[in-house]
Design an enzyme around this catalytic site. Structure first.
Site, mmCIF file in Angstrom:
data_model
loop_
_atom_site.group_PDB
_atom_site.id
_atom_site.type_symbol
_atom_site.label_atom_id
_atom_site.label_comp_id
_atom_site.label_asym_id
_atom_site.label_seq_id
_atom_site.Cartn_x
_atom_site.Cartn_y
_atom_site.Cartn_z
ATOM 1 N N ALA A 66 0.824 -1.207 0.000
ATOM 2 C CA ALA A 66 0.000 0.000 0.000
ATOM 3 C C ALA A 66 0.858 1.257 0.000
ATOM 4 O O ALA A 66 1.976 1.270 0.520
ATOM 5 C CB ALA A 66 -0.921 0.007 1.215
ATOM 6 N N GLY B 48 0.780 -5.612 0.647
ATOM 7 C CA GLY B 48 -0.189 -5.745 -0.429
ATOM 8 C C GLY B 48 0.419 -6.250 -1.717
ATOM 9 O O GLY B 48 -0.272 -6.863 -2.535
ATOM 10 N N GLU C 110 0.375 -9.860 -1.359
ATOM 11 C CA GLU C 110 -1.018 -10.299 -1.421
ATOM 12 C C GLU C 110 -1.524 -10.365 -2.862
ATOM 13 O O GLU C 110 -2.311 -11.257 -3.203
ATOM 14 C CB GLU C 110 -1.896 -9.386 -0.569
ATOM 15 C CG GLU C 110 -1.683 -9.617 0.922
ATOM 16 C CD GLU C 110 -2.388 -8.606 1.792
ATOM 17 O OE1 GLU C 110 -3.128 -9.028 2.703
ATOM 18 O OE2 GLU C 110 -2.202 -7.386 1.568
ATOM 19 N N GLU D 161 2.676 -6.039 7.842
ATOM 20 C CA GLU D 161 1.681 -5.041 8.247
ATOM 21 C C GLU D 161 1.635 -4.783 9.749
ATOM 22 O O GLU D 161 1.412 -3.649 10.180
ATOM 23 C CB GLU D 161 0.288 -5.460 7.744
ATOM 24 C CG GLU D 161 0.062 -5.194 6.261
ATOM 25 C CD GLU D 161 0.493 -6.331 5.365
ATOM 26 O OE1 GLU D 161 0.132 -6.335 4.181
ATOM 27 O OE2 GLU D 161 1.229 -7.238 5.849
#
Length: 266
Positions: free
Chosen positions: A72, A117, A120, A140
Site C-alpha cells: 500500500a 499488499g 497479497e 503489516e
C-alpha cells in the site's frame, strides 16, 4: 502484441493470439506502491480481462527493475482522515479481489520486493514464479495494521496455519530460496527470468481448452476448505459444465485424429 492502459499505472499487454494477457504494474517512481488510483485501475483491468472470452490466462508482472510491488502507498495513507480511509477501503479491496476472482488461471512473476499488499497480489494468483532476487513478506503488524488484501486467509491456505502465523506475527521478510522452501512461491528461476518463465508457463496453460481451464479453476477455488464429499460434488458440477461442451468434443476428436485441437471455447 497489443497494449491497453488502465489509468496511469496499469498496463495490459495481450501476447500472440491474445489468449495470454499480461497485467503489468507500472508505477516505477513509487516501486508500484498501490495508491487509490492504482487500486481502482487494477480492479478495472481485472474486470475487463475477466469478461474477455479470448483470454485464457493472466500473468501479473512489474515494470520496476527492483520490485514487484511494495504494498500500500503509506505516504498517501498518512494523509487520510479516518473518514477518507473508510471510503478508500472498498477501492483497495477491489484490486485484490479483482485478481483473486479472475475466472482464468493466473500467474505472478515476482522479482525484488513483494511486500504487504504486493505479496497479497501475488498470493491472489494461482501460481507464483519468482527469481532469486525476490523478497516476500507480510509486514503489516509492524506498522500497526494487519494484512488486509487477503493475506490472513490466503497465506494459511498455502503454507498452513502455524507457518502463516509465524510469518504474519513476526512481520519478517523472506528471501527467495527460503520462500521456495516454505512454499511461499512455487517456481524459482535465475535472476531476471521471472517474467520470461511466467509467460512461458502461461503459453503452455493457454494452449489448453478455455472451457476446461475456467471449470478447473472454479472447482479448485470452490472446493478449498470443504470436506472431501462436498469437494467432490463441486468437482462433479464443474465436470458436468464441460462434459457436453464443444471443447470436450473437439478435444476428444483431436486426440483420436492425432492433431492439435482448435478450441471453439464453448
Amino acid at each position: 502484441m497489443s497494449e491497453e492502459r488502465f489509468g496511469e499505472f496499469v498496463l495490459v499487454r495481450r501476447h500472440g493470439d491474445g489468449h495470454v494477457a499480461e497485467l503489468a504494474l507500472d508505477r516505477p517512481k513509487a516501486m508500484n506502491a498501490v495508491s487509490t488510483g492504482m487500486a481502482r485501475s487494477i480492479g478495472a483491468a481485472c474486470a475487463a480481462l475477466g469478461d474477455d472470452r479470448d483470454v485464457r490466462v493472466v500473468v501479473v508482472t512489474s515494470t520496476h527493475e527492483r520490485a514487484f510491488c511494495v504494498g500500500a502507498d503509506l505516504k498517501e495513507r498518512n494523509s487520510f482522515s479516518d473518514a477518507e480511509l473508510v471510503r478508500q477501503r472498498p477501492v483497495a479491496r477491489g484490486a485484490y479481489t479483482g485478481v483473486l476472482e479472475l475466472p482464468v488461471p493466473t500467474v505472478a512473476a515476482v522479482h525484488g520486493f513483494a511486500l504487504g499488499g504486493g505479496f497479497e497480489l501475488a498470493l491472489a494468483c494461482d501460481v507464483i514464479v519468482a527469481d532469486r532476487t525476490a523478497v516476500v513478506g507480510l509486514p503489516e503488524v509492524s506498522v500497526g495494521v494487519i494484512p488486509g488484501g487477503g493475506g490472513t486467509q490466503l497465506l494459511p491456505r498455502r503454507v498452513g496455519a502455524a507457518r502463516a502465523a509465524e510469518l504474519i506475527f513476526s512481520a519478517r521478510r523472506v528471501e527467495a530460496a527460503e520462500a521456495r522452501e516454505l512454499g511461499l512461491v512455487d517456481v524459482l528461476v535465475e535472476e531476471g527470468k521471472d517474467r520470461e518463465e511466467a509467460l512461458a508457463l502461461a503459453a503452455r496453460i493457454g494452449a489448453n481448452s478455455p472451457v476446461g481451464l475456467r471449470a478447473a479453476k472454479r472447482a479448485l477455488r470452490l472446493g478449498q476448505g470443504l470436506d472431501l464429499r462436498a469437494g467432490l460434488e463441486v468437482e462433479d458440477a464443474a465436470w458436468r459444465s464441460v462434459a457436453f461442451s464443444g471443447d470436450r468434443a473437439e478435444g476428444v476428436a483431436a486426440f483420436n485424429e492425432k492433431r492439435k485441437p482448435q478450441w471453439p471455447g464453448e
